[in-house]
Write a protein that holds these residues in place. Structure first.
Motif, short mmCIF file in Angstrom:
data_model
loop_
_atom_site.label_atom_id
_atom_site.label_comp_id
_atom_site.label_asym_id
_atom_site.label_seq_id
_atom_site.Cartn_x
_atom_site.Cartn_y
_atom_site.Cartn_z
N SER A 49 0.82 -1.21 0.00
CA SER A 49 0.00 0.00 0.00
C SER A 49 0.85 1.25 0.00
O SER A 49 0.41 2.30 -0.40
N GLY A 50 2.08 1.12 0.47
CA GLY A 50 3.00 2.23 0.48
C GLY A 50 4.15 1.92 -0.45
O GLY A 50 4.09 0.97 -1.23
N SER A 51 5.19 2.72 -0.36
CA SER A 51 6.38 2.47 -1.16
C SER A 51 7.59 2.44 -0.24
O SER A 51 7.64 3.15 0.76
N LEU A 52 8.55 1.63 -0.61
CA LEU A 52 9.78 1.50 0.14
C LEU A 52 10.84 2.37 -0.51
O LEU A 52 11.06 2.29 -1.72
N ALA A 53 11.49 3.21 0.29
CA ALA A 53 12.56 4.08 -0.21
C ALA A 53 13.81 3.89 0.65
O ALA A 53 13.71 3.73 1.86
N HIS A 54 14.96 3.90 -0.02
CA HIS A 54 16.25 3.83 0.66
C HIS A 54 16.88 5.22 0.57
O HIS A 54 17.32 5.62 -0.50
N ILE A 55 16.90 5.92 1.70
CA ILE A 55 17.39 7.30 1.73
C ILE A 55 18.33 7.48 2.92
O ILE A 55 17.97 7.08 4.04
N ASN A 56 19.48 8.10 2.71
CA ASN A 56 20.42 8.41 3.79
C ASN A 56 20.71 7.18 4.65
O ASN A 56 20.75 7.26 5.88
N ASP A 57 20.89 6.05 4.02
CA ASP A 57 21.21 4.78 4.68
C ASP A 57 20.08 4.29 5.59
O ASP A 57 20.31 3.54 6.53
N GLU A 58 18.86 4.72 5.32
CA GLU A 58 17.67 4.29 6.07
C GLU A 58 16.64 3.71 5.10
O GLU A 58 16.53 4.18 3.97
N LYS A 59 15.88 2.73 5.56
CA LYS A 59 14.74 2.22 4.80
C LYS A 59 13.49 2.88 5.36
O LYS A 59 13.22 2.80 6.56
N LEU A 60 12.74 3.55 4.46
CA LEU A 60 11.55 4.29 4.87
C LEU A 60 10.33 3.79 4.13
O LEU A 60 10.40 3.41 2.96
N ALA A 61 9.21 3.81 4.82
CA ALA A 61 7.91 3.53 4.21
C ALA A 61 7.26 4.87 3.89
O ALA A 61 7.17 5.74 4.77
N LEU A 62 6.83 5.05 2.64
CA LEU A 62 6.17 6.29 2.22
C LEU A 62 4.71 6.03 1.93
O LEU A 62 4.36 5.04 1.27
N PHE A 63 3.86 6.94 2.40
CA PHE A 63 2.43 6.84 2.19
C PHE A 63 1.89 8.19 1.78
O PHE A 63 2.39 9.22 2.21
N ARG A 64 0.84 8.17 0.96
CA ARG A 64 0.18 9.41 0.54
C ARG A 64 -1.26 9.38 1.03
O ARG A 64 -1.97 8.38 0.89
N PHE A 65 -1.68 10.51 1.58
CA PHE A 65 -3.07 10.71 1.95
C PHE A 65 -3.43 12.11 1.49
O PHE A 65 -3.04 13.10 2.10
N GLY A 66 -4.14 12.18 0.36
CA GLY A 66 -4.45 13.48 -0.23
C GLY A 66 -3.19 14.15 -0.74
O GLY A 66 -2.42 13.57 -1.49
N SER A 67 -2.94 15.37 -0.27
CA SER A 67 -1.77 16.12 -0.73
C SER A 67 -0.56 15.94 0.19
O SER A 67 0.46 16.59 -0.02
N VAL A 68 -0.67 15.07 1.19
CA VAL A 68 0.40 14.90 2.17
C VAL A 68 1.11 13.57 1.97
O VAL A 68 0.47 12.53 1.76
#
Length: 155
Positions: A49-68
């Motif tokens: 449901s979200g996306s996985l991003a590798h940024i600054n040596d961290e694994k992050l989950a990204l989610f969108r709700f409307g414009s945020v």
């Protein structure tokens, strides 16, 4: 989540744009095609449901709700479940949480606080986000990863 990130280091997410993220605020999107890392996928129970991003040596989950766009540490604080595969829920107080797909822990996206199970005083890391006019997403960090200053990384 968007907030003042003037004193933070902004890292651009190169693999995901704003429009690539599944918008959980639009009920009509549920069950339709959406993009995940450049591929069109039909929403099913096994589709992230979200996306996985590798940024600054961290694994992050990204989610969108409307414009945020919300960014949270990828691993659930309970047993390390993949939060990017969790579902977004609107709680009765109108806050948003991601439900871990492994054991259903509920983590509030704006604060990182564990909301369920009740009584847990655990907070996971959340990150401020910024989206530019072209749909590029940037994540705010307090500092560079320590790994960037060690000998084990190559640029």
């Amino acid at each position: 989540m968007s907030e003042d990130s003037d004193s933070k280091l902004l890292f651009r997410v190169d693999t995901i744009k704003f429009d690539d993220l599944y918008d959980w605020s639009v009920n009509e999107q549920k069950g339709k095609l959406h993009r995940v890392t450049g591929r069109n996928l039909r929403r099913t129970n096994s589709t992230p449901s979200g996306s996985l991003a590798h940024i600054n040596d961290e694994k992050l989950a990204l989610f969108r709700f409307g414009s945020v766009v919300y960014a949270v540490k990828e691993k659930c604080p309970h047993m390390g479940g993949p939060l990017h595969m969790g579902d977004i829920e609107v709680l009765p107080d109108l806050s948003l949480c991601v439900r871990c797909p492994w054991h259903s822990w509920c983590i509030e996206l704006s604060t990182g606080r564990v909301r369920e199970p009740r009584g847990k005083r655990i907070i996971t890391q959340v990150y401020s986000t910024k989206v530019d006019d072209d749909g590029n997403i940037s994540i705010a960090f307090d500092r560079f990863s320590e790994r960037f200053f060690s000998d084990d990384i190559k640029f």
